[in-house]
Design a protein around this motif. Structure first.
Motif, short mmCIF file in Angstrom:
data_model
loop_
_atom_site.label_atom_id
_atom_site.label_comp_id
_atom_site.label_asym_id
_atom_site.label_seq_id
_atom_site.Cartn_x
_atom_site.Cartn_y
_atom_site.Cartn_z
N ASP A 118 33.05 35.14 52.74
CA ASP A 118 32.58 33.80 52.41
C ASP A 118 33.67 32.77 52.65
O ASP A 118 33.41 31.66 53.14
CB ASP A 118 32.12 33.75 50.95
CG ASP A 118 30.83 34.53 50.73
OD1 ASP A 118 30.22 34.95 51.73
OD2 ASP A 118 30.45 34.70 49.56
N LEU A 121 33.96 32.22 56.35
CA LEU A 121 32.86 31.37 56.84
C LEU A 121 33.13 29.91 56.52
O LEU A 121 32.85 29.03 57.34
CB LEU A 121 31.54 31.82 56.21
CG LEU A 121 31.03 33.20 56.63
CD1 LEU A 121 29.79 33.59 55.83
CD2 LEU A 121 30.70 33.21 58.13
N ALA A 122 33.67 29.64 55.33
CA ALA A 122 34.04 28.27 54.98
C ALA A 122 35.12 27.75 55.92
O ALA A 122 35.08 26.59 56.37
CB ALA A 122 34.50 28.20 53.53
N ALA A 125 33.60 26.75 59.16
CA ALA A 125 32.92 25.46 59.08
C ALA A 125 33.92 24.31 59.14
O ALA A 125 33.73 23.34 59.89
CB ALA A 125 32.10 25.39 57.79
N PHE A 198 25.89 27.54 63.02
CA PHE A 198 25.60 27.50 61.59
C PHE A 198 24.10 27.54 61.29
O PHE A 198 23.70 27.51 60.14
CB PHE A 198 26.19 26.23 60.97
CG PHE A 198 27.68 26.17 61.06
CD1 PHE A 198 28.46 27.26 60.72
CD2 PHE A 198 28.32 25.02 61.49
CE1 PHE A 198 29.84 27.21 60.81
CE2 PHE A 198 29.70 24.95 61.58
CZ PHE A 198 30.46 26.05 61.24
N SER A 201 23.18 30.58 59.18
CA SER A 201 24.04 30.88 58.03
C SER A 201 23.27 30.73 56.72
O SER A 201 22.28 29.99 56.64
CB SER A 201 25.26 29.96 58.03
OG SER A 201 24.86 28.61 57.85
N LEU A 205 25.89 28.96 51.08
CA LEU A 205 27.30 28.83 51.45
C LEU A 205 27.70 27.38 51.67
O LEU A 205 28.88 27.03 51.57
CB LEU A 205 27.61 29.65 52.71
CG LEU A 205 27.53 31.17 52.57
CD1 LEU A 205 27.76 31.84 53.92
CD2 LEU A 205 28.54 31.66 51.54
N LEU A 207 27.79 25.60 54.47
CA LEU A 207 28.64 25.40 55.64
C LEU A 207 28.37 24.05 56.31
O LEU A 207 29.29 23.40 56.81
CB LEU A 207 28.44 26.54 56.64
CG LEU A 207 28.72 27.96 56.10
CD1 LEU A 207 28.61 28.97 57.23
CD2 LEU A 207 30.08 28.03 55.44
N GLU A 208 27.11 23.65 56.33
CA GLU A 208 26.77 22.35 56.93
C GLU A 208 27.47 21.22 56.20
O GLU A 208 27.98 20.27 56.82
CB GLU A 208 25.26 22.14 56.91
CG GLU A 208 24.83 20.80 57.50
CD GLU A 208 23.32 20.63 57.48
OE1 GLU A 208 22.85 19.57 57.91
OE2 GLU A 208 22.62 21.56 57.02
N TYR A 210 30.33 21.42 54.55
CA TYR A 210 31.76 21.45 54.87
C TYR A 210 32.02 20.78 56.22
O TYR A 210 32.98 20.02 56.39
CB TYR A 210 32.28 22.89 54.89
CG TYR A 210 32.12 23.63 53.58
CD1 TYR A 210 32.00 22.94 52.38
CD2 TYR A 210 32.10 25.02 53.54
CE1 TYR A 210 31.87 23.61 51.18
CE2 TYR A 210 31.96 25.71 52.34
CZ TYR A 210 31.84 24.99 51.17
OH TYR A 210 31.71 25.66 49.97
N TYR A 211 31.15 21.10 57.18
CA TYR A 211 31.28 20.52 58.52
C TYR A 211 31.15 18.99 58.44
O TYR A 211 31.93 18.26 59.05
CB TYR A 211 30.22 21.12 59.43
CG TYR A 211 30.20 20.58 60.85
CD1 TYR A 211 31.09 21.06 61.81
CD2 TYR A 211 29.28 19.60 61.22
CE1 TYR A 211 31.06 20.59 63.10
CE2 TYR A 211 29.25 19.12 62.52
CZ TYR A 211 30.14 19.61 63.45
OH TYR A 211 30.11 19.13 64.74
#
Length: 288
Positions: A118, A121-122, A125, A198, A201, A205, A207-208, A210-211
């Protein structure tokens, strides 16, 4: 990206050590010294975590250089941010120039994943957002050099001075501008709200988010808009240059036509003169 994989493996780097499952055409993950994470993106950007700057520099400018297509070694850009890991937080964020990674295990985490996955993955992103920013910085530098090379054109036009440029210069500048526009607007990692990697994903999480946080922190959206506006201005200059070159070419052709007509008239006059002189000589002989 296939060449990147081959080069990294030949140097003993593990590929996708956390088995995140991303396609190598989207992102390549490996680890270097001190277990520092390294991410390579199709745009040519390399993002490293917890690695010495000299190691990253050698990796980008020497080790992976054979895999680059049309490398711009004189226009390399660097984004340098700090990051910390917080074992008490599940989520991550970025404030200013500091990224905080939450490494606490989530209760929503799937059984076949681990907290380290995890976190990786972060990092992907955040790294994707950083790669987007550095790619944009390269285009900003290239456009700055382009504008500088055409800086004198408005001044010369305002003075009514003849432009000291040829057709080759015009075609070269038009091609450079079209290439810059293509790199800015036709590459998904720059203009898309979310990169393809992403889409599949897990939503929990974030991720979007974070991006997007990286994009806001580094003013990516504002910079893309400003870059497009500068390209619009550069396009106007290029259009004026093409128009001026076209008029110059038309005038050149007109003068060629005028000269050819004048030569033809000259030959015709010469022929008429010779015929008249021949007639006069013939009459004179008949009279005598």
């Amino acid at each position: 990206m296939d060449a990147v994989v081959r080069i990294l493996r030949s140097h003993g780097f593990p590929i996708d050590p956390d088995e995140t499952g991303f396609d190598s055409d989207q992102v390549i993950h490996t680890r270097g010294v001190n277990n520092g994470d390294i991410f390579v993106f199709p745009s040519g950007s390399l993002v490293a975590w917890s690695l010495p700057e000299d190691v990253v520099s050698d990796l980008a400018t020497k080790t992976l250089l054979p895999a680059a297509i049309n490398p711009h070694m004189d226009q390399m850009e660097l984004e340098d941010l700090e990051y910390t890991e917080d074992p008490k937080r599940e989520s991550s964020n970025i404030k200013g120039d500091v990224i905080t990674l939450g490494t606490k295990s989530s209760v929503q985490r799937e059984e076949h994943t681990s907290p380290r996955v995890d976190t990786t993955l972060a990092k992907i992103a955040f790294s994707s957002g950083l790669a987007r920013s550095t790619k944009l910085a390269v285009l900003e530098t290239m456009l700055g050099k382009y504008v500088e090379s055409t800086r004198t054109i408005p001044t010369l036009l305002s003075r009514g001075t003849k432009l000291p440029f040829n057709r080759r210069f015009m075609l070269q500048k038009t091609g450079e501008l079209l290439e810059l526009r293509a790199q800015l607007n036709h590459y998904s990692e720059l203009t898309d709200s979310l990169p393809d990697l992403f889409w599949d994903s897990r939503h929990e999480l974030g991720l979007e988010g974070y991006y997007d946080q990286v994009g806001r922190a580094l003013d990516v959206g504002v910079r893309i808009k400003a870059l497009n506006e500068k390209m619009d201005y550069a396009q106007e200059i290029a259009s004026i240059l093409r128009q001026t070159m076209s008029e110059k070419h038309s005038i050149h052709l007109e003068w060629i036509i005028i000269i050819l007509i004048a030569v033809e008239v000259g030959f015709e006059l010469r022929r008429e003169f010779k015929e008249r002189r021949a007639r006069l000589a013939k009459k004179k002989d008949e009279a005598s």
